[in-house]
Design an enzyme around this catalytic site. Structure first.
Site, PDB file in Angstrom:
ATOM      1  N   ASN A   1      37.381 -68.990  12.887  1.00  0.00           N
ATOM      2  CA  ASN A   1      37.286 -70.456  12.731  1.00  0.00           C
ATOM      3  C   ASN A   1      35.868 -71.014  12.923  1.00  0.00           C
ATOM      4  O   ASN A   1      35.588 -72.135  12.527  1.00  0.00           O
ATOM      5  CB  ASN A   1      38.252 -71.180  13.688  1.00  0.00           C
ATOM      6  CG  ASN A   1      39.699 -71.092  13.271  1.00  0.00           C
ATOM      7  OD1 ASN A   1      40.604 -71.157  14.097  1.00  0.00           O
ATOM      8  ND2 ASN A   1      39.954 -70.936  11.974  1.00  0.00           N
TER       9      ASN A   1
ATOM     10  N   ASP B   1      49.758 -74.337  12.270  1.00  0.00           N
ATOM     11  CA  ASP B   1      49.034 -74.432  10.996  1.00  0.00           C
ATOM     12  C   ASP B   1      49.421 -75.716  10.265  1.00  0.00           C
ATOM     13  O   ASP B   1      50.562 -76.185  10.389  1.00  0.00           O
ATOM     14  CB  ASP B   1      49.379 -73.193  10.144  1.00  0.00           C
ATOM     15  CG  ASP B   1      48.381 -72.977   9.039  1.00  0.00           C
ATOM     16  OD1 ASP B   1      47.351 -73.674   8.986  1.00  0.00           O
ATOM     17  OD2 ASP B   1      48.645 -72.095   8.189  1.00  0.00           O
TER      18      ASP B   1
HETATM   19  C1  FPP Z   1      45.366 -75.112  11.974  1.00  0.00           C
HETATM   20  O1  FPP Z   1      45.427 -76.099  10.989  1.00  0.00           O
HETATM   21  C2  FPP Z   1      44.869 -75.678  13.230  1.00  0.00           C
HETATM   22  C3  FPP Z   1      43.774 -75.253  13.910  1.00  0.00           C
HETATM   23  C4  FPP Z   1      42.938 -74.123  13.472  1.00  0.00           C
HETATM   24  C5  FPP Z   1      43.311 -75.942  15.141  1.00  0.00           C
HETATM   25  C6  FPP Z   1      44.359 -76.173  16.178  1.00  0.00           C
HETATM   26  C7  FPP Z   1      43.773 -76.950  17.272  1.00  0.00           C
HETATM   27  C8  FPP Z   1      44.345 -77.995  17.869  1.00  0.00           C
HETATM   28  C9  FPP Z   1      45.691 -78.500  17.572  1.00  0.00           C
HETATM   29  C10 FPP Z   1      43.488 -78.685  18.893  1.00  0.00           C
HETATM   30  C11 FPP Z   1      44.099 -78.886  20.214  1.00  0.00           C
HETATM   31  C12 FPP Z   1      44.592 -77.683  20.891  1.00  0.00           C
HETATM   32  C13 FPP Z   1      45.090 -77.705  22.141  1.00  0.00           C
HETATM   33  C14 FPP Z   1      45.557 -76.446  22.781  1.00  0.00           C
HETATM   34  C15 FPP Z   1      45.198 -78.940  22.920  1.00  0.00           C
HETATM   35  P1  FPP Z   1      44.440 -76.017   9.751  1.00  0.00           P
HETATM   36  O2  FPP Z   1      43.237 -76.821  10.037  1.00  0.00           O
HETATM   37  O3  FPP Z   1      44.184 -74.584   9.412  1.00  0.00           O
HETATM   38  O4  FPP Z   1      45.317 -76.707   8.647  1.00  0.00           O
HETATM   39  P2  FPP Z   1      45.288 -76.469   7.091  1.00  0.00           P
HETATM   40  O5  FPP Z   1      45.723 -75.051   6.865  1.00  0.00           O
HETATM   41  O6  FPP Z   1      46.260 -77.475   6.576  1.00  0.00           O
HETATM   42  O7  FPP Z   1      43.881 -76.727   6.613  1.00  0.00           O
END
Ligand code: FPP
Length: 236
Positions: free
Chosen positions: A67, A19
């Site tokens: 998501n 996160d």
């Molecule tokens: C959470 O941060 C992150 C996600 C929902 C996406 C995670 C995906 C990747 C890292 C892409 C690559 C994955 C792999 C397995 C190679 P957020 O966007 O919720 O952050 P925030 O809470 O600060 O808005």
């Protein structure tokens, strides 16, 4: 830090709620997508660290069933990062004997994504080192609901907890010993609801793109200081 880790007491399965990608980008005045790109690099580094340590299963929560409600460009960017990751990194996973698995609902995934993940699994299925699991289009409630529907279809009238496990997406994977969540949020967010029953929880305020070896080792070290009782009394 490495020298403080007890190799005999490693968690077998580490699960991570990655996160803070969006906040990481926002702090730098960049679009959220840049945060996911850095997040993908952190995934890459985390796989190496876990594999070098001797962790047997590493699961990351990459995309939840909720998501899809994010802006279209962000959903597309995360999906293309995943496809790019699988297409470019599978040879390295094979070289390191790492098996790639996906966990989540597959029926409503776009064909191109489905094809890519199936290829990734197929190409690494012979690997018998660490298993790297990507939770994609995943939610714990969806997994439990899907399991119940499979049970109904099988015609069973009664089920034990042990049987129930066999209807989950990855029945052969042991439950996580340690769950790490980055970015300071202290929630499970619909992740592995069945499997986390006795998992040790570790929260860090570090944003996912900044998660590095030191952070990972800190989490393992903290885990090793805990006494796991599984509801029993442990005599000293
Ligand atoms: C959470 O941060 C992150 C996600 C929902 C996406 C995670 C995906 C990747 C890292 C892409 C690559 C994955 C792999 C397995 C190679 P957020 O966007 O919720 O952050 P925030 O809470 O600060 O808005």
């Amino acid at each position: 830090m490495f020298e403080n880790i007890d190799k005999e007491k490693l968690p077998k399965h580490v699960a991570i709620i990655m996160d803070g990608n969006g906040r990481w980008a926002k702090l730098r005045g960049l679009p959220r997508i840049y945060g996911h790109r850095e997040g993908a690099k952190a995934v890459e580094k985390t796989i190496r660290i876990a594999n070098n340590l001797g962790i047997e299963y590493l699961t990351v929560f990459a995309f939840s069933t909720e998501n899809w409600q994010r802006p279209k460009e962000e959903v597309e960017a995360i999906m293309s990062l995943l496809v790019e990751y699988i297409n470019t990194k599978v040879p390295k996973l094979i070289e390191e004997n790492i098996k790639l698995k996906f966990m989540g609902r597959r029926d409503n995934l776009p064909d191109m994504i489905l094809k890519t993940i199936e290829e990734g699994e197929e190409k690494t299925k012979h690997c018998d080192g660490m298993t790297f699991i990507v939770a994609l289009n995943y939610s714990g409630k969806a997994e439990i609901t899907d399991a119940v529907n499979k049970i109904i279809s099988s015609g069973k009238k009664h089920i034990t907890e042990k049987d129930f496990k066999n209807f989950l997406y990855l029945p052969d994977v042991p439950e996580p010993d340690l769950l790490i969540r980055t970015s300071g949020e202290q929630r499970i967010s619909n992740f592995m609801l069945w499997q986390l029953a006795y998992t040790e929880l570790y929260f860090t305020s570090t944003l996912w793109p900044d998660f590095d070896e030191e952070e990972f080792l800190k989490a393992i070290y903290d885990y090793q200081s805990r006494e796991r009782r599984f509801g029993k009394v442990v005599s000293k």
